[in-house]
Design an enzyme around this catalytic site. Sequence first.
Site, PDB file in Angstrom:
ATOM      1  N   ASP A 184      28.866  32.797 -27.530  1.00  0.00           N
ATOM      2  CA  ASP A 184      30.043  33.579 -27.241  1.00  0.00           C
ATOM      3  C   ASP A 184      31.258  32.722 -27.590  1.00  0.00           C
ATOM      4  OD1 ASP A 184      31.620  35.635 -26.253  1.00  0.00           O
ATOM      5  OD2 ASP A 184      31.671  34.797 -24.242  1.00  0.00           O
ATOM      6  N   ASP A 224      27.238  38.714 -20.965  1.00  0.00           N
ATOM      7  CA  ASP A 224      26.226  37.944 -21.709  1.00  0.00           C
ATOM      8  C   ASP A 224      24.848  38.009 -21.054  1.00  0.00           C
ATOM      9  OD1 ASP A 224      28.123  36.988 -23.579  1.00  0.00           O
ATOM     10  OD2 ASP A 224      28.766  35.450 -22.165  1.00  0.00           O
TER      11      ASP A 224
END
Length: 790
Positions: A479, A682
């Site tokens: 990320d 996530d």
Amino acid sequence: MNNNAHDDHSHGDHSHHLKSSINSDERVKNPDKPFTDPVCGMRVAADPLKEIEYEGNKYHFCSAGCMHKFGVTPQAYIKPNTAGTAENMPSGTIYTCPMHPEIRQPTPGNCPICGMSLEPLMPSLEDEENPELVDFRRRFWWTLPLTIIVTFLAMGAHRFFPGGIPYQNWIELTLSTPVVLWAGWPFFERCYQSIVRRSPNMWTLIGAGVTAAYGYSVVATLAPGLFPSTFMEHGRVGVYYEAAAVIVSLTLLGQILELKARSQTSAAIKSLLGLAPKTARRINKDGTEEDVPLTHVHIGDALRVRPGEKVPVDGVVAEGESAVDESMLTGEPMPVTKRQGDKVIGATLNTSGSLVIHSEKVGSQTMLSQIVQMVAQAQRSRAPMQRLADVVAGYFVLVVVGIAFLTLVGWGLFGPEPSWVFGFVNAVAVLIIACPCALGLATPMSIMAATGRAATQGMLFRDAAAIEGMRKVNTLIVDKTGTLTEGKPAFDRVIAAQGQTETSVLQVAASIDQGSEHPLAQAIVTEARKRSLTLDKPESFESSSGIGVRGIVAGHRIALGNTALMDEEKIEWRSLSTQAEELRSEGASVMHVAVDGKLIGLVAVSDPIKTTTMEALSVLREAGINVIMATGDGVTTAKSVAGKLGISEVHGEVKPQDKLALVERLQKEGKVVAMAGDGINDAPALAKADVGIAMGTGTDVAINSAHLTLVKGDLRVIARARTLSLDTVRNMHQNLGFAFIYNALGIPLAAGLLYPFTGQLLSPMIAALAMSLSSVSVITNALRLRGTSK
């Protein structure tokens, strides 16, 4: 399994009344709570078809087989042999087996599968020396002189007394009996339990070997006339008291060395537990201060942390500024400056200034407590590689008993005279040398040493499978926000319009932003204060959601925001549009600043890339790992950050399901995927990835979904984790290889394979020494991991 399954139980009573509290009282309190199968130690649910009532107590079983074993000899299971007591252990302590972590019970004892002594699931700083170690050491030293004398009489007495010593067999019987029947009694108990439970293990072999040597010798002493003349040595029937005594003494020595070495695997957890301070200095509401035990600190309490003191709990800085040394938890040597609003971690060291913090997490919720729990959980998990060792060990004992029997018969029927004596000696040697303890310890010891080492470097593995799997990763999805970048907006730069200065533009922007709670506004105000600018208090303030703020400052109308706000205010903004677009292409958020309807400049705020990211990516590429960025940020911003970092594959504006789909696609392509992230969005991808990696600075949801947590959120640690994984698996291979080779060579030698060539046999005493040293060598090799992968 629930580590706290027995938190309600007391631990002072080891009788079957304690079992009653587990199997009967608990059912009344909580009918859905699982019970412990007294035969195998497994956690089971209540089933009327698999329960037995004995002496007024109900016992629950995992299968009909366990229930049948219990029904035959219930006393063997409700009163297990315990090496020590639980008097000094905290209430709720659970005991488990290092080789079989699925075995858990509220009292100390021996593993029903392998016979190894159980140890506390969670070490305590108050732990005294292992009671079994104390017991074995006492038995060893008290009987060692007797073993030495017996061995001298058997091996060398005829050299000094050619005519022989009168009643020598009786003297050896007298001297060896305390060694075998007292010092070796724990081994016979474990051997008996293994037979009753139909779970053959190393103690089955040791017990059989010692019983054979000692029992044969007793018969030869009491009734020598039963033996043919070929059994005579130096005018008497040959006896093997020295073999039985030496086997017991050497096994005790091996257990002492093994227990001492095993205790070192919990050193990492004990060192972590030792980091927490015992007290905290609480500031009361009336302004007075007092030192209170850490257990009396509650969420929201104001605590003072003076220079040189440890931060008592996790919290946020309310007052003061100081450098805090977090190396004990993160592995990073440089102290971190903490100011108002910054979070601090319990057990870290305040080095310089005084801080006042507000506690946010206490007790088991602190990061230190979570780290200890994760390390303990990982240490007690089973590596996939252990399955091979388990399958082999499951049949190994039976095969060895068969080989020992064939050795006895083969030598007896076909060997030179005295053939049955040779057969007996070799059979005992086979039983002793083939103990599979080294095989069972091969991977658990490596895992325990590696997880302890990882914890000191800021790496928290969820289980052994994560350690084993990390080395195979060849693709890493990261990320952007909070992983590659700091995750905190920071001031970037000011661009002044013609006739203006950067200082005046920043002063105006910070003055109006004092009334805003937005993170971008806070970044601007922080920069202005850092430059010691004098800020005017807004006379009026209005926040327009999503486009900016406006108000009156020092009699002037101020507008701060994006182009939509400028259009509403009818302010010409295109004179700086080129500069604004350049800032956006660099990943910055751009705000226009206008005074009395005229544009005076731009203020850019960005999420800076972590200082460690470039180095981390370089190390990962050198390790052959392909790095892919997947972020919810805009494509332009994502490509800008990726371009700076040299990341070629970028996915912007992705939703949580898109990250999950990306992981699945890569896995279908044959990639071994690791996913690194820190947010709730996530979590699905972290759980799906072969190895999910959470930043310790992220959300609890992300951390709970991950296989590996990086305490500091530093990507460089991923490379260290991969190196540790490689070292650990290599260490496990070494241990398993040594255990297999040891048995592959040891058994034929013990059976007398070299006798036709050398005329020498392997003494049971040498076999006992080799057996003990094999286990110690495996543990010693595993402990090397504590000093590698730095």
